[in-house]
Scaffold this motif. Structure first.
Motif: not given
Length: 237
Positions: A160-171, A5-9, A219-223, A179-186
């Motif tokens: 903010t509606a980003r449902f994954g990350m790109h990176g590198t692993f072993r080249g 869970r990510w809070t006070d973002a 609240r978010t869940q990584f696959g 996955t998560h619900q839409p951010w409640l943004l102010r």
């Protein structure tokens, strides 16, 4: 599956040139662009209840503060994500484990603050301060969240509606979904900003941020991660 869970973002964003962003992205992905620009974000939040599945979270290690610098990416098939240039956290075992997986975490002291405004009965400031150990880069920023309706304008959603990350692993370039619900943004007003983290990541972003947002959290869940070059093929774990 990893739940968190990510809070006070707090989301602070600046425009940058697309060709500048491209130099930091893994092979096989390109900058994601909005209104003719790439964007760099300085994001702070509190991690809570991080763990495997929907249990109570790992004691101590499942709760910490994080401040990251990130760019926005897109695969040729349209899959959108973020690319982290740095992620500061105040739990050394978390940092060491993440770095072993080639995620650019940095061990830092991070403080969270929530203080009422002296001249207002309802407004408050929310902020984070970062100090990297061994006299490294620092950052301190705070915002005043605005009351009223939530915001869902196209730029705020894009950032903010980003449902994954790109990176590198072993080249090899990878994508890890979440996955998560839409951010409640102010919308929020910038109260204070002194930052070295964006510049330390190699990005020049002068002046005040164009977008300033606050969210109580999601609240978010990584696959499981997959190879960017093989959309249907997961990495062995």
């Amino acid at each position: 599956m990893f739940d968190q869970r990510w809070t006070d973002a707090i989301f602070l964003h600046w425009r940058i040139a697309e060709n500048l962003a491209a130099g930091f992205l893994p092979p096989g992905v390109q900058p994601d662009v909005f209104d003719g620009s790439s964007w760099v974000g300085l994001i702070g939040f509190r991690m809570k209840n991080a763990g495997i599945g929907r249990g109570p979270g790992i004691p101590y290690l499942g709760r910490f503060h994080e401040v990251n610098v990130r760019l926005y990416s897109r695969e040729p098939n349209g899959t959108r994500g973020v690319v982290f240039l740095s992620l500061d956290a105040n739990r050394l075992p978390v940092v060491l484990a993440a770095r072993a997986a080639e995620v650019p975490y940095v061990w830092s002291r991070i403080d969270y603050s929530q203080q009422p405004m002296p001249d207002s009965a309802k407004d408050e400031t929310i902020g984070y301060s970062v100090r990297r150990f061994r006299q490294g880069a620092r950052s301190s920023f705070a915002v005043i969240p605005q009351s009223g309706a939530t915001v869902d304008d196209p730029l705020s959603v894009f950032l903010t509606a980003r449902f994954g990350m790109h990176g590198t692993f072993r080249g090899r370039s990878i994508y890890m979904p979440n996955t998560h619900q839409p951010w409640l943004l102010r919308s929020a007003k910038l109260h204070q900003l002194e930052d070295d983290l964006v510049a330390s990541a190699g990005i020049s972003a002068s002046g005040p941020p164009e977008s300033v947002l606050y969210s109580p959290g999601v609240r978010t869940q990584f696959g499981r991660p997959r190879l960017v070059s093989s959309p249907g093929r997961q990495l062995a774990t």
